[in-house]
Design a protein around this motif. Structure first.
Motif, PDB file in Angstrom:
ATOM      1  N   SER A 266      -0.804 -10.395  -4.394  1.00  0.00           N
ATOM      2  CA  SER A 266      -2.367 -10.792  -4.251  1.00  0.00           C
ATOM      3  C   SER A 266      -3.243  -9.836  -4.312  1.00  0.00           C
ATOM      4  O   SER A 266      -3.215  -8.715  -5.251  1.00  0.00           O
ATOM      5  CB  SER A 266      -1.972 -10.425  -2.210  1.00  0.00           C
ATOM      6  N   LEU A 267      -4.132 -11.249  -4.140  1.00  0.00           N
ATOM      7  CA  LEU A 267      -5.561 -10.360  -6.115  1.00  0.00           C
ATOM      8  C   LEU A 267      -6.503 -10.688  -4.460  1.00  0.00           C
ATOM      9  O   LEU A 267      -7.232 -11.968  -4.368  1.00  0.00           O
ATOM     10  CB  LEU A 267      -5.719 -11.554  -6.671  1.00  0.00           C
ATOM     11  N   HIS A 268      -7.216  -9.507  -4.403  1.00  0.00           N
ATOM     12  CA  HIS A 268      -8.269  -9.062  -2.809  1.00  0.00           C
ATOM     13  C   HIS A 268      -9.637  -8.825  -3.802  1.00  0.00           C
ATOM     14  O   HIS A 268      -9.578  -8.309  -4.170  1.00  0.00           O
ATOM     15  CB  HIS A 268      -8.106  -9.015  -2.240  1.00  0.00           C
ATOM     16  N   GLN A 269     -10.833 -10.135  -3.958  1.00  0.00           N
ATOM     17  CA  GLN A 269     -11.963  -9.123  -3.861  1.00  0.00           C
ATOM     18  C   GLN A 269     -12.616 -10.277  -3.094  1.00  0.00           C
ATOM     19  O   GLN A 269     -12.714 -10.917  -2.119  1.00  0.00           O
ATOM     20  CB  GLN A 269     -12.167  -9.946  -4.900  1.00  0.00           C
ATOM     21  N   PHE A 270     -14.347  -9.939  -2.810  1.00  0.00           N
ATOM     22  CA  PHE A 270     -15.347  -9.617  -1.995  1.00  0.00           C
ATOM     23  C   PHE A 270     -16.556 -11.112  -2.427  1.00  0.00           C
ATOM     24  O   PHE A 270     -16.960 -11.185  -1.183  1.00  0.00           O
ATOM     25  CB  PHE A 270     -16.238  -8.822  -1.628  1.00  0.00           C
ATOM     26  N   LEU A 271     -16.056 -12.122  -3.776  1.00  0.00           N
ATOM     27  CA  LEU A 271     -16.751 -12.728  -3.607  1.00  0.00           C
ATOM     28  C   LEU A 271     -16.272 -13.999  -3.035  1.00  0.00           C
ATOM     29  O   LEU A 271     -15.408 -14.238  -3.676  1.00  0.00           O
ATOM     30  CB  LEU A 271     -17.686 -12.748  -4.897  1.00  0.00           C
ATOM     31  N   PRO A 272     -16.820 -15.226  -2.786  1.00  0.00           N
ATOM     32  CA  PRO A 272     -16.185 -16.419  -2.941  1.00  0.00           C
ATOM     33  C   PRO A 272     -15.843 -17.207  -4.168  1.00  0.00           C
ATOM     34  O   PRO A 272     -16.085 -17.062  -5.474  1.00  0.00           O
ATOM     35  CB  PRO A 272     -17.722 -17.647  -2.204  1.00  0.00           C
TER      36      PRO A 272
ATOM     37  N   PRO B 252     -10.085 -14.286  -1.876  1.00  0.00           N
ATOM     38  CA  PRO B 252     -11.832 -13.959  -1.904  1.00  0.00           C
ATOM     39  C   PRO B 252     -12.076 -14.035  -0.575  1.00  0.00           C
ATOM     40  O   PRO B 252     -11.681 -14.356  -0.014  1.00  0.00           O
ATOM     41  CB  PRO B 252     -12.709 -15.235  -2.347  1.00  0.00           C
ATOM     42  N   SER B 253     -13.731 -13.743  -0.869  1.00  0.00           N
ATOM     43  CA  SER B 253     -14.325 -13.219   0.494  1.00  0.00           C
ATOM     44  C   SER B 253     -13.496 -12.352   1.812  1.00  0.00           C
ATOM     45  O   SER B 253     -13.839 -12.459   2.953  1.00  0.00           O
ATOM     46  CB  SER B 253     -15.039 -14.788   1.125  1.00  0.00           C
ATOM     47  N   MET B 254     -12.807 -11.557   0.889  1.00  0.00           N
ATOM     48  CA  MET B 254     -12.653 -10.803   1.971  1.00  0.00           C
ATOM     49  C   MET B 254     -11.417 -11.115   2.585  1.00  0.00           C
ATOM     50  O   MET B 254     -10.932 -10.965   4.367  1.00  0.00           O
ATOM     51  CB  MET B 254     -13.517 -10.136   2.460  1.00  0.00           C
ATOM     52  N   GLN B 255     -10.702 -12.504   2.369  1.00  0.00           N
ATOM     53  CA  GLN B 255      -9.870 -13.027   3.128  1.00  0.00           C
ATOM     54  C   GLN B 255      -8.496 -12.384   4.012  1.00  0.00           C
ATOM     55  O   GLN B 255      -8.182 -12.570   4.915  1.00  0.00           O
ATOM     56  CB  GLN B 255      -9.481 -13.987   2.393  1.00  0.00           C
TER      57      GLN B 255
ATOM     58  N   PRO C  24     -15.886  -1.807   0.953  1.00  0.00           N
ATOM     59  CA  PRO C  24     -15.716  -0.350   0.617  1.00  0.00           C
ATOM     60  C   PRO C  24     -14.934  -0.104   0.705  1.00  0.00           C
ATOM     61  O   PRO C  24     -14.374   1.009   0.396  1.00  0.00           O
ATOM     62  CB  PRO C  24     -16.838   0.578   1.122  1.00  0.00           C
ATOM     63  N   GLU C  25     -13.624  -1.111   1.474  1.00  0.00           N
ATOM     64  CA  GLU C  25     -12.427  -1.042   1.833  1.00  0.00           C
ATOM     65  C   GLU C  25     -11.315  -0.770   0.793  1.00  0.00           C
ATOM     66  O   GLU C  25     -10.349  -1.109   0.566  1.00  0.00           O
ATOM     67  CB  GLU C  25     -11.868  -1.724   2.928  1.00  0.00           C
ATOM     68  N   LEU C  26     -11.988  -1.891  -0.424  1.00  0.00           N
ATOM     69  CA  LEU C  26     -11.089  -2.753  -1.401  1.00  0.00           C
ATOM     70  C   LEU C  26     -10.072  -1.592  -2.085  1.00  0.00           C
ATOM     71  O   LEU C  26      -8.578  -2.113  -2.087  1.00  0.00           O
ATOM     72  CB  LEU C  26     -11.622  -2.925  -2.283  1.00  0.00           C
ATOM     73  N   MET C  27     -10.236  -0.212  -2.503  1.00  0.00           N
ATOM     74  CA  MET C  27      -9.506   0.692  -3.269  1.00  0.00           C
ATOM     75  C   MET C  27      -8.892   1.527  -2.245  1.00  0.00           C
ATOM     76  O   MET C  27      -7.616   1.537  -3.325  1.00  0.00           O
ATOM     77  CB  MET C  27     -10.776   1.448  -3.438  1.00  0.00           C
TER      78      MET C  27
ATOM     79  N   ASP D 170      -3.399   1.682  -0.920  1.00  0.00           N
ATOM     80  CA  ASP D 170      -2.125   1.811   0.321  1.00  0.00           C
ATOM     81  C   ASP D 170      -1.152   0.275   0.754  1.00  0.00           C
ATOM     82  O   ASP D 170      -0.102   0.219   0.768  1.00  0.00           O
ATOM     83  CB  ASP D 170      -3.351   1.522   1.882  1.00  0.00           C
ATOM     84  N   GLY D 171      -1.688  -0.643  -0.999  1.00  0.00           N
ATOM     85  CA  GLY D 171      -0.923  -1.571  -0.510  1.00  0.00           C
ATOM     86  C   GLY D 171      -1.068  -3.008   0.248  1.00  0.00           C
ATOM     87  O   GLY D 171      -0.181  -4.285   0.217  1.00  0.00           O
ATOM     88  N   VAL D 172      -2.341  -2.815   1.025  1.00  0.00           N
ATOM     89  CA  VAL D 172      -2.889  -3.829   1.466  1.00  0.00           C
ATOM     90  C   VAL D 172      -2.867  -5.486   0.981  1.00  0.00           C
ATOM     91  O   VAL D 172      -2.559  -5.711   0.996  1.00  0.00           O
ATOM     92  CB  VAL D 172      -4.176  -3.892   2.612  1.00  0.00           C
ATOM     93  N   ALA D 173      -3.477  -4.765  -0.335  1.00  0.00           N
ATOM     94  CA  ALA D 173      -3.312  -6.016  -1.564  1.00  0.00           C
ATOM     95  C   ALA D 173      -2.501  -5.564  -2.704  1.00  0.00           C
ATOM     96  O   ALA D 173      -2.894  -3.859  -2.977  1.00  0.00           O
ATOM     97  CB  ALA D 173      -4.827  -6.491  -1.569  1.00  0.00           C
TER      98      ALA D 173
END
Length: 346
Positions: free
Chosen positions: A34-40, A71-74, A80-83, A88-91
């Motif tokens: 899973s690849l998680h990030q904040f932009l559209p 994308p978009s913190m789905q 700020p919680e991404l790291m 923790d393995g959420v992503a």
């Protein structure tokens, strides 16, 4: 145990049947990341950098690795919680702005000091080299870092014209990191902390009078439609932000060696330079869009930027003093980063 020719052929036939039914041997392990990030998804970094990385990993693994993109913190949470999500393995993999967790990764901030950078590719290469030397086994020991880079020149976008430092007096400006916020305060502006996705709403509702971002991201945020004044600098950039592409350490270590190699081959210094350069290359089209709208673009000549640079000195002094409290030689980091960026700019 005796195996007759007949029983051997039966076993061989069963194995062939199993393969034909799609029962793969253990060595053909399939992995979904899973690849998680904040932009559209349609923004430049997801489309031109992260998707390229993910597509290459999938291709080079022969389909054994699949990268699901969120994308978009789905997957929930805030930028700020991404790291922590990576730790923790959420992503499994996250892309984030290091400055979203102020002071947590202090050595990276050397690249975020005002008027440090001239070329995103050179800075991204220097960042990776300093990451390996100073940060890998200390500040980033809890994650597996895949890439480190900076964007193109950061600049000011505001609802009034900004030419000289005094023009910043009283403006509420979104800053992307604690250092740029400190600098905004030195200029007499009121810094407002908010993640990039909140900028459009902040401008449209008057919560902020302007923002500091590079040209590249203005299109996705519709900044040229929301404010009509843009201030850029010749020579060294007003500022840049640092990014990382980070992977959960246990997830990486659990991969078989050949799939680790796929990840490694698509990560590291060359990927970092590609990512930083790609972001910087996207500045031009976004700037042209603002020109097409008839917006006012102020370009501060290098000689006129002296007053801006002088105003940044207290930020340098405070940062060096802060680093000293952490047992880090801030001036040595500044000297090394400057030397490496000059070296790689040649």
């Amino acid at each position: 145990m005796n195996i007759t020719r007949k029983s051997f052929l039966s076993l061989a036939g069963a194995a062939a049947l199993a393969l034909g039914m799609g029962i793969a041997p253990a060595s053909a392990q399939e992995v979904t990341l899973s690849l998680h990030q904040f932009l559209p998804a349609q923004a430049n970094v997801p489309r031109l950098v992260l998707d390229v990385w993910a597509d290459n990993v999938e291709k080079d693994s022969g389909g054994r690795i699949k990268v699901d993109r969120y994308p978009s913190m789905q997957l929930g949470g805030t930028p700020p919680e991404l790291m922590d999500q990576a730790i923790d393995g959420v992503a499994d993999v996250v892309w984030t702005v290091v400055g979203y967790t102020p002071g947590r990764y202090p050595s990276t901030e050397v690249f975020e000091l005002p008027f440090m950078m001239t070329d995103a590719r050179a800075a991204s290469r220097a960042y990776w080299e300093m990451f390996e030397t100073h940060m890998k086994d200390t500040e980033f020991k809890d994650v597996h870092i895949l890439g480190t880079w900076v964007h193109g020149p950061g600049m000011i976008h505001a609802n009034r014209e900004v030419k000289v430092p005094a023009d910043m007096e009283g403006l509420k400006i979104r800053g992307g990191s604690r250092l740029i916020n400190n600098y905004l305060s030195e200029l007499g502006a009121t810094p407002v902390g908010m993640p990039v996705p909140a900028v459009s709403e902040g401008l449209s509702k008057g919560v902020i009078d302007g923002t500091t971002i590079p040209w590249e991201v203005t299109s996705a945020l519709k900044v040229p439609e929301l404010v009509k004044n843009h201030t850029e600098f010749e020579g060294k950039a007003l500022y840049v932000l640092t990014f990382v592409l980070a992977m959960n350490k246990d997830r990486y270590e659990a991969l078989p060696d050949d799939l680790k190699k796929v990840i490694d081959d698509n990560s590291g210094v060359e990927f970092s330079v590609f990512a930083g350069g790609t972001q910087a290359d996207s500045d031009g089209p976004a700037r042209e869009a603002a020109v097409a709208l008839g917006n006012n673009i102020v370009t501060v000549p290098e000689e006129d930027a002296k007053a801006w640079r002088e105003a940044a000195q207290p930020v340098y002094d405070a940062w060096i003093a802060d680093m000293e409290t952490k047992g880090i030689d801030g001036q040595a980091l500044i000297d090394e980063a400057t030397m490496l960026m000059e070296k790689y700019s040649q």
